[in-house]
Design an enzyme around this catalytic site. Sequence first.
Site, PDB file in Angstrom:
ATOM      1  N   HIS A 121      35.120  -0.283 -54.761  1.00  0.00           N
ATOM      2  CA  HIS A 121      35.909  -0.644 -53.577  1.00  0.00           C
ATOM      3  C   HIS A 121      34.981  -1.062 -52.448  1.00  0.00           C
ATOM      4  O   HIS A 121      33.765  -0.850 -52.508  1.00  0.00           O
ATOM      5  CB  HIS A 121      36.758   0.549 -53.116  1.00  0.00           C
ATOM      6  CG  HIS A 121      35.941   1.707 -52.613  1.00  0.00           C
ATOM      7  ND1 HIS A 121      35.299   2.588 -53.446  1.00  0.00           N
ATOM      8  CD2 HIS A 121      35.644   2.106 -51.353  1.00  0.00           C
ATOM      9  CE1 HIS A 121      34.638   3.487 -52.735  1.00  0.00           C
ATOM     10  NE2 HIS A 121      34.823   3.213 -51.446  1.00  0.00           N
ATOM     11  N   ASP A 123      34.888  -0.533 -48.107  1.00  0.00           N
ATOM     12  CA  ASP A 123      35.529   0.318 -47.103  1.00  0.00           C
ATOM     13  C   ASP A 123      36.227  -0.571 -46.083  1.00  0.00           C
ATOM     14  O   ASP A 123      35.709  -1.620 -45.717  1.00  0.00           O
ATOM     15  CB  ASP A 123      34.487   1.204 -46.405  1.00  0.00           C
ATOM     16  CG  ASP A 123      33.862   2.217 -47.372  1.00  0.00           C
ATOM     17  OD1 ASP A 123      34.410   2.409 -48.476  1.00  0.00           O
ATOM     18  OD2 ASP A 123      32.832   2.804 -47.017  1.00  0.00           O
ATOM     19  N   HIS A 178      31.085  -0.822 -53.649  1.00  0.00           N
ATOM     20  CA  HIS A 178      30.384   0.346 -54.175  1.00  0.00           C
ATOM     21  C   HIS A 178      31.340   1.239 -54.958  1.00  0.00           C
ATOM     22  O   HIS A 178      32.560   1.050 -54.902  1.00  0.00           O
ATOM     23  CB  HIS A 178      29.695   1.124 -53.038  1.00  0.00           C
ATOM     24  CG  HIS A 178      30.626   1.513 -51.924  1.00  0.00           C
ATOM     25  ND1 HIS A 178      31.028   0.642 -50.928  1.00  0.00           N
ATOM     26  CD2 HIS A 178      31.258   2.681 -51.642  1.00  0.00           C
ATOM     27  CE1 HIS A 178      31.854   1.255 -50.099  1.00  0.00           C
ATOM     28  NE2 HIS A 178      32.011   2.498 -50.512  1.00  0.00           N
ATOM     29  N   ARG A 188      28.926  17.125 -57.411  1.00  0.00           N
ATOM     30  CA  ARG A 188      28.318  16.325 -56.336  1.00  0.00           C
ATOM     31  C   ARG A 188      29.244  16.282 -55.114  1.00  0.00           C
ATOM     32  O   ARG A 188      30.465  16.248 -55.259  1.00  0.00           O
ATOM     33  CB  ARG A 188      28.070  14.900 -56.859  1.00  0.00           C
ATOM     34  CG  ARG A 188      27.566  13.952 -55.809  1.00  0.00           C
ATOM     35  CD  ARG A 188      27.147  12.616 -56.409  1.00  0.00           C
ATOM     36  NE  ARG A 188      26.688  11.744 -55.357  1.00  0.00           N
ATOM     37  CZ  ARG A 188      27.440  10.853 -54.707  1.00  0.00           C
ATOM     38  NH1 ARG A 188      28.714  10.709 -55.035  1.00  0.00           N
ATOM     39  NH2 ARG A 188      26.950  10.119 -53.755  1.00  0.00           N
TER      40      ARG A 188
HETATM   41  O1  LIG Z   1      30.452   9.519 -52.781  1.00  0.00           O
HETATM   42  C1  LIG Z   1      29.934   8.447 -52.526  1.00  0.00           C
HETATM   43  O2  LIG Z   1      28.732   8.250 -52.638  1.00  0.00           O
HETATM   44  C2  LIG Z   1      30.792   7.276 -52.086  1.00  0.00           C
HETATM   45  C3  LIG Z   1      31.877   7.661 -51.110  1.00  0.00           C
HETATM   46  C4  LIG Z   1      32.682   6.469 -50.672  1.00  0.00           C
HETATM   47  O3  LIG Z   1      32.472   5.376 -51.088  1.00  0.00           O
HETATM   48  C5  LIG Z   1      33.784   6.634 -49.706  1.00  0.00           C
HETATM   49  O4  LIG Z   1      34.082   7.771 -49.280  1.00  0.00           O
HETATM   50  O5  LIG Z   1      34.390   5.595 -49.333  1.00  0.00           O
HETATM   51 FE   LIG Z   2      33.473   3.863 -49.895  1.00  0.00          FE
END
Ligand SMILES: O=C(O)CCC(=O)C(=O)O
Ligand SMILES: [Fe+2]
Length: 209
Positions: A121, A123, A178, A188
Amino acid sequence: MHQKLKAARPAVGVAGYGVARISSFFPKLMWSEGFTIIGSQLEHATKLWPNDFQNFCDTSEVYQKQMNKLAGKLMLLMLGSLGITNKEDVKCGDEGGCGELQLNSYPACPEPDRAMGLAPHTDSTILTILHQSNISGLQVLREGCGWVTVAPLAGALVVHVGDLLHILSNGLYTNGRHRAVVNRTQHRLSLAYLYGPPSSVKSPHFKNW
Ligand SMILES: O=C(O)CCC(=O)C(=O)O
Ligand SMILES: [Fe+2]
């Protein structure tokens, strides 16, 4: 789970515990859960820790204030590099940008090759400032290379260009696609500060741009 549900995100609302907020755009469930924090999150914090909520509230507020300052500075630096140097030309709201914290949790996954923590996605923010724990999982899509892991670096934050900055800069800053992958043995965590214009701004723009 019973404890987590005390802080469940309401059906019409943003803050609280639940599935990843982008889930509604994807057909498959993701191997993650999230908690969205806006301000001190007092309402949920008092339900979760009736006798000990203050520390959580204070810490989340301080973190958001610091991230807000950092995001504002980064935005002005990035705009400066496009020749927009006058703060007045940035019509993103008089009170500056606003943001929220997204806490992501990715439990260890027995079959990590068959699941995705967060699907690919971009952001929808101006900028996102991400802190990842010392376990890798974040990947960015690099043209010509495919998915590249962004290994966690102690003390370093990751900055994503969001859709709004992409649009506002006419694509000179590109929003980064990403995703987050999961692993078999380790849980994690990541903490994303999502920075955007205040909701009072109907159409953010840069003057003369
Ligand atoms: O956990 C991650 O590294 C990515 C988190 C992410 O892309 C988000 O919260 O929009
Ligand atoms: Fe994100």
